[in-house]
Design an enzyme around this catalytic site. Structure first.
Site, PDB file in Angstrom:
ATOM      1  CG  HIS A  62      10.048   1.070   0.310  1.00 54.64           C
ATOM      2  ND1 HIS A  62       9.255   2.075   0.804  1.00 54.64           N
ATOM      3  CD2 HIS A  62       9.184   0.166  -0.223  1.00 54.64           C
ATOM      4  CE1 HIS A  62       7.989   1.809   0.574  1.00 54.64           C
ATOM      5  NE2 HIS A  62       7.913   0.646  -0.053  1.00 54.64           N
ATOM      6  CG  HIS A  64       5.773  -2.885   2.716  1.00 55.47           C
ATOM      7  ND1 HIS A  64       4.869  -1.911   3.073  1.00 55.47           N
ATOM      8  CD2 HIS A  64       6.319  -2.456   1.550  1.00 55.47           C
ATOM      9  CE1 HIS A  64       4.874  -0.944   2.166  1.00 55.47           C
ATOM     10  NE2 HIS A  64       5.749  -1.252   1.227  1.00 55.47           N
ATOM     11  CD  GLU A 142       2.008   2.527   4.840  1.00 57.97           C
ATOM     12  OE1 GLU A 142       2.726   2.675   3.839  1.00 57.97           O
ATOM     13  OE2 GLU A 142       1.350   1.494   5.054  1.00 57.97           O
ATOM     14  CB  SER A 146      -8.791   8.300   1.632  1.00 56.95           C
ATOM     15  OG  SER A 146      -9.717   7.230   1.524  1.00 56.95           O
ATOM     16  CG  HIS A 181      -0.699   3.555   1.884  1.00 55.67           C
ATOM     17  ND1 HIS A 181      -1.509   3.640   0.779  1.00 55.67           N
ATOM     18  CD2 HIS A 181      -0.188   2.306   1.870  1.00 55.67           C
ATOM     19  CE1 HIS A 181      -1.493   2.476   0.142  1.00 55.67           C
ATOM     20  NE2 HIS A 181      -0.703   1.654   0.789  1.00 55.67           N
ATOM     21  CG  HIS A 208       4.015   3.536  -1.191  1.00 57.03           C
ATOM     22  ND1 HIS A 208       3.454   3.171   0.001  1.00 57.03           N
ATOM     23  CD2 HIS A 208       4.959   2.603  -1.463  1.00 57.03           C
ATOM     24  CE1 HIS A 208       4.017   2.051   0.435  1.00 57.03           C
ATOM     25  NE2 HIS A 208       4.942   1.685  -0.430  1.00 57.03           N
ATOM     26  CD  GLU A 211       3.083   0.722  -6.331  1.00 56.32           C
ATOM     27  OE1 GLU A 211       2.439   1.279  -5.405  1.00 56.32           O
ATOM     28  OE2 GLU A 211       3.490  -0.454  -6.276  1.00 56.32           O
ATOM     29  CG  ASP A 307       7.597  -2.482  -2.394  1.00 57.33           C
ATOM     30  OD1 ASP A 307       7.211  -2.272  -1.226  1.00 57.33           O
ATOM     31  OD2 ASP A 307       6.998  -2.047  -3.380  1.00 57.33           O
TER      32      ASP A 307
HETATM   33  C1  BEZ Z   1      -7.925   4.335   2.082  1.00 61.36           C
HETATM   34  O1  BEZ Z   1      -8.055   4.414   3.300  1.00 61.36           O
HETATM   35  O2  BEZ Z   1      -8.349   5.186   1.315  1.00 61.36           O
HETATM   36  C2  BEZ Z   1      -7.213   3.163   1.457  1.00 61.36           C
HETATM   37  C3  BEZ Z   1      -6.751   2.127   2.243  1.00 61.36           C
HETATM   38  C4  BEZ Z   1      -6.089   1.062   1.648  1.00 61.36           C
HETATM   39  C5  BEZ Z   1      -5.898   1.032   0.271  1.00 61.36           C
HETATM   40  C6  BEZ Z   1      -6.358   2.073  -0.502  1.00 61.36           C
HETATM   41  C7  BEZ Z   1      -7.042   3.135   0.083  1.00 61.36           C
HETATM   42 FE   FE2 Z   2       6.072  -0.261  -0.641  1.00 64.50          FE
END
Ligand code: BEZ
Ligand code: FE2
Length: 404
Positions: A62, A64, A142, A146, A181, A208, A211, A307
């Site tokens: 893992h 980035h 990834e 949301s 993500h 993830h 965390e 990470d």
């Molecule tokens: C989201 O799309 O909800 C999001 C993107 C980056 C960090 C946290 C949330």
């Molecule tokens: Fe990570």
């Protein structure tokens, strides 16, 4: 054919002495030098330096790469201030992260003996670098987003990246893969679609998970520090999923969950039951104030991973292993050192589904040779001295070719 000999060879069961390995792109035979040289008289013979140990190449499951430009931009110490600083500096960090910067980090990993890594990719920017780096790369495309309004667009972009990485598979050492993500940042509808893609094409899958304490509080109660974050940036006041719903979405496909520091016993038992694994990132967890994953209580396979440089100070797997020895200060040290080496070799290879990570006939000939400063007095300390004394490895082979 090549034959390589070292004072010790790390095999899945033990460190063995007075043996050598015959290999092409895969491991053909393990026996004494005499037997192998009789059998393969034309083989090139490689005698490693005195006090050397032959390991399978190390695996960082893992990382980035696209945050490799960060040195002092991001706020360490606590998860939420760190996440705010990521949002604030993301564009500048990503635009400063040239192919040269990322290639340098691949070289740092190579010098620490990493022959395979799992690259979590949000934008696909590191695909070119991953095509030319000598290491095997599990390229985790990834999915993030949301907000249901943008879900289709984000999913479409994700699928484009999956396809682009798939088209690299034949001409490089890339394996296409899927990453989610996190529970708080991915809408459950596109999450399930992405899990189905991983299942359909049998791609490695990662996410993830739990965390930070802030993530737990948001998912469980819709409260805490993430509430302000979502109100500020997304104008939303409730989480898109909860802990159970998120975990259940992966029920039928083994997934590599990163961190899990804030998972409780019930959740860890559930992950175990469903055949999942964990990427444990000790320095990242420490630097972001997330806590300590109690690895001594885990009954599922885990790897130790770096990470990205967004939450770390180097991508050297040996720096990470030394940090793990410190973070888990209560553990018997020799036993822990052996477990940690296993976590970045055999365990990590099984987790990523790659036929490497063990010095065993039929495995890919990926090796890292380390050289200790002196002879060991007690063999049970080989893993410990390896971790404490290795800054750079002495030699690296991938698929039977020497790269260092
Ligand atoms: C989201 O799309 O909800 C999001 C993107 C980056 C960090 C946290 C949330
Ligand atoms: Fe990570």
């Amino acid at each position: 054919m090549k034959i390589i000999s070292a004072d010790y060879i790390y095999t899945p069961n033990s460190f063995i002495e007075n043996k050598a390995v015959a290999f092409t792109d895969t491991i053909k035979e393990i026996d004494t030098i005499e037997v192998l040289q009789d059998k393969y008289p034309n083989a090139e013979f490689i005698q490693t330096e005195t006090h050397s140990i032959l390991y399978p190449g190390f695996i960082n499951t893992h990382v980035h790469l696209e945050f490799s430009a960060n040195k002092t931009a991001l706020k360490y110490g606590s998860f939420m201030p760190w996440l705010d600083s990521v949002i604030e500096h993301r564009e500048e960090l990503v635009s400063n992260c040239s192919n040269i910067v990322m290639m340098n980090e691949c070289e740092t990993m190579l010098r620490s003996g990493i022959t395979t890594f799992g690259a979590i990719s949000s934008f696909g920017n590191e695909l070119e670098v991953c095509e030319v780096t000598p290491q095997r790369v599990v390229f985790f495309n990834e999915l993030i987003g949301s907000n249901a309004q943008y879900a289709d667009m984000l999913y479409g972009d994700f699928m484009e990246r999956v396809k682009a990485s798939m088209s690299c598979e034949k001409k490089s050492r890339i394996t296409a893969a899927v990453a989610i993500h996190s529970p708080y940042s991915v809408h459950p509808i596109i999450l399930q679609k992405a899990v189905n893609v991983a299942k359909e094409y049998r791609l490695p899958l990662s996410a993830h998970f739990l965390e930070s304490q802030a993530e737990r509080e948001w998912l469980e109660h819709g409260k805490g520090e993430l509430k302000g974050f979502f109100e500020k940036y997304f104008k939303t006041t409730t989480p898109v999923t909860n802990i159970q719903e998120f975990m259940y979405a992966f029920d039928t496909y083994p997934t590599h969950f990163t961190h899990c520091v804030q998972a409780n016993k019930v959740e860890l038992d559930y992950l175990t039951l469903k055949g999942h694994s964990i990427a444990h990132c000790p320095r990242s967890n420490r630097y972001l104030g997330c806590g300590r994953l109690p690895i001594e209580e885990l009954s599922l396979p885990y790897s130790v991973a770096t990470d990205g440089l967004s939450s770390n100070d180097s991508l050297s797997i040996f720096d990470e292993l030394r940090a793990a020895l410190m973070l888990h200060h209560q553990a018997p040290i020799d036993e822990l050192a052996n477990t940690l080496i296993n976590s970045v070799t055999a365990n990590a290879a099984d987790i990523l589904g790659i036929n490497c990570g063990k010095i065993e006939v039929g495995k890919l000939a990926d090796f890292a040779i380390i050289t200790l400063p002196n002879a060991v007095k007690r063999e049970e300390e080989l893993a410990l001295w390896t971790i404490l004394h290795t800054k750079d490895v002495s030699e690296v082979y991938i698929e039977g070719q020497k790269y260092l």
